[in-house]
Design a protein around this motif. Structure first.
Motif: not given
Ligand code: SAH
Length: 275
Positions: A167-172
């Motif tokens: 999970f990327s920061v954007a996904d999180l």
């Protein structure tokens, strides 16, 4: 409030059986027609098929729940097995069952932390880590302690939910509500990838490492949990608030979506400690 945290009138770990069936782990569905209990037993069989368990085998069940996999393995193979869990309730239930079955000389349970078991060095042939590793944030600590208690030539078998795509920061941010819901229902969890576990055991010199992605076979479990929740709603209502049950059902849908999107999955790792 998580399903885990509510104070049920019967021991919390047993209440889970209304939803998860007699084992506290995912099932392995090969035909899709299996009952949940058949599928969760099949998951034990699949893991056990990767090694040899015999009456002389000393196995350590790390995060043993209420002990059913340990009883099952002992009954099928005769192995001696020690189950450890951080939960005093789980250990009390498992210990009582062991005494009731008259097998406490072969199947024993201790309340221990998997990260510091206090068990002797090199005392087990098999370390069986079934769906407990995601509950331990310190994975290197778990791997190191497992290595310490295994005999040379001993084998670790681990199965769990795994991360398929980080999970990327954007996904999180994007999935923040879903992730918060999962945490509410299942508690604090940290999944890692199969490659992570492979590398962690390889770094300690383990060899003959195998990893098996069984995400597709495990995924139907989530639908079965939802069905059990709906079917046993009246029994569960005595223990859980409606909101907690609704949240659990939503959490199963979220996990199903993550499985379908190839973000989360389920896998088994086998690794052998050098002689
Ligand atoms: N392996 C069992 C239970 C899985 S549920 C089964 O397949 O049925 C996860 C288990 O891990 C619970 O028993 C929980 O108490 C245990 N657990 C979580 N963190 C732990 C830790 N740090 N040390 C030991 N056990 C732990």
């Amino acid at each position: 409030m998580s399903v885990m945290d509510s104070a049920p009138p019967v021991p919390g770990t047993l209440v889970w059986m209304f939803i998860l069936g007699h084992n506290l782990h995912y099932g392995l569905f090969t035909t899709g027609k299996e009952t949940l209990d058949e599928a969760t037993d099949a998951m034990i069989d699949r893991m056990a098929s990767l090694t040899r368990l015999e009456p002389e085998t000393e196995a350590l069940d790390v995060g043993c729940g209420i002990g059913n996999p340990a009883f099952y393995l002992h009954e099928k193979t005769g192995c001696r097995i020690t189950g450890i869990s951080i939960s005093s309730r789980g250990i009390a239930i498992a210990g009582k069952k062991s005494r009731d079955l008259g097998v406490s000389d072969r199947v024993a349970f201790l309340q221990r932390d998997a990260l510091a078991t206090g068990l002797p060095d090199r005392s087990f042939d098999i370390a069986w880590i079934m769906e407990s590793s995601h509950l331990m944030r310190d994975k290197p600590g778990l791997v190191a302690e497992t290595d310490r208690v295994l005999r040379p030539g001993g084998c670790v078998l681990l199965c769990d939910l795994v991360l398929k795509q980080a999970f990327s920061v954007a996904d999180l941010y994007r999935y923040r509500e879903d992730l918060a819901m999962l945490e509410q229902s299942f508690g604090d969890a940290k999944m890692e990838s199969l490659e992570f576990y492979q590398a962690a055991f390889a770094a300690r010199g383990f060899s003959r490492i195998e990893s098996h992605d069984i995400s597709q076979e495990a995924m139907p479990t989530l639908q079965r949990w939802k069905e059990n929740l709906a079917r046993n709603q009246s029994s569960l209502a005595a223990c859980f608030a409606d909101e907690a049950m609704e949240n659990f059902s939503r959490s199963c849908s979220i996990l199903t979506r993550f499985f379908r999107d190839n973000r989360l999955g389920y896998g088994i790792i086998k690794a052998v400690k050098p002689q």
